[in-house]
Write a protein that holds these residues in place. Sequence first.
Motif, short mmCIF file in Angstrom:
data_model
loop_
_atom_site.label_atom_id
_atom_site.label_comp_id
_atom_site.label_asym_id
_atom_site.label_seq_id
_atom_site.Cartn_x
_atom_site.Cartn_y
_atom_site.Cartn_z
N ILE A 100 0.75 -1.33 -0.06
CA ILE A 100 -0.08 -0.03 -0.09
C ILE A 100 0.90 1.30 -0.20
O ILE A 100 0.52 2.17 -0.63
CB ILE A 100 -1.06 -0.21 1.29
N THR A 124 -1.55 6.77 2.38
CA THR A 124 -2.13 5.30 2.46
C THR A 124 -3.69 5.45 2.91
O THR A 124 -4.62 4.74 2.56
CB THR A 124 -1.48 4.53 3.32
N LEU A 126 -6.18 5.34 0.11
CA LEU A 126 -6.58 4.13 -0.59
C LEU A 126 -7.30 3.40 0.32
O LEU A 126 -8.22 2.65 -0.10
CB LEU A 126 -5.03 3.51 -0.89
N ARG A 127 -7.11 3.51 1.82
CA ARG A 127 -8.11 2.67 2.60
C ARG A 127 -9.28 3.15 2.49
O ARG A 127 -10.47 2.42 2.38
CB ARG A 127 -7.53 2.80 4.02
N ARG A 186 -2.10 -6.15 2.00
CA ARG A 186 -2.46 -5.72 0.72
C ARG A 186 -1.63 -5.88 -0.23
O ARG A 186 -0.49 -5.50 -0.16
CB ARG A 186 -3.30 -4.41 0.76
N TYR A 246 -1.12 -4.91 -4.42
CA TYR A 246 -1.86 -4.17 -5.76
C TYR A 246 -0.97 -4.58 -6.92
O TYR A 246 0.12 -4.49 -7.03
CB TYR A 246 -1.53 -2.46 -5.57
#
Length: 257
Positions: free
Chosen positions: A151, A162, A165-166, A185, A187
Amino acid sequence: MSNREGRLRTADLARVAGLSTQQVRNYEDAGVLPPAGRTDAGYRVFGERHRDALLTYRALQPGYGAVTATRVMRAVHDGDVPGALALVDAAHAALHEERMSLRAAGEALEALAGRDAAAPPDRSGDGPHGPHGPDGPDGRHGPHGPRGLRIGEVAALVGVRTSALRVWEEAGLLVPGRERGTGYRVYGPADVRDARVVRALRRSHHLFDHIRPVLDDLRRAGSSEALRAAVEARGRALTARTRSMLAGAGALHAYLE
């Protein structure tokens, strides 16, 4: 009974709109038409008002759909003109939301195109195993084989915190995988692309509800080129529907007058 003195039989009214006599009867029962008179023998008798109502309904259908058109005409004939107009307003508001999603898709495509144009050419150091290839920051492979980005790496690439993104993940905009064992996580390239799209659209103040269908379309289309074709087709369809709605609203206005 003939259509003398403005009196129309069921068959006469059906002929005006290219319908069957049973459809005319169904429309009266549904409230699309005002209640018809009856002869002594029980046959329906229609007039110019019924013809106008039928033509208005037929004009509303292409833009508003059969269900909304029926509800509008029923409200009018029940004496609830404000309720009928509220249904029209709701249909236009829904179309506006579709246009906002389409605009978001267009801006997402511009953002993706801008990034592709700014990407360096594929030279010896920037090939499949260079910093811009599958083994680089946007890829799924690292020096130890398939992995994905964490992340923090994605946040640095996209230029957000970050926490953003959460939040986007909680809203269902991003769906990163999870690393076995640690649960961290991970990606992949498509996830990074989606994060870039979300960032671009959020900077244009698009709501999550406008962004979600853009991402769904992008994932379904599989490429920005396919999505661009879909966006253009949807734009043409929305334009045609808008014109149909304008024609239907004009017919309704004339009917109410």
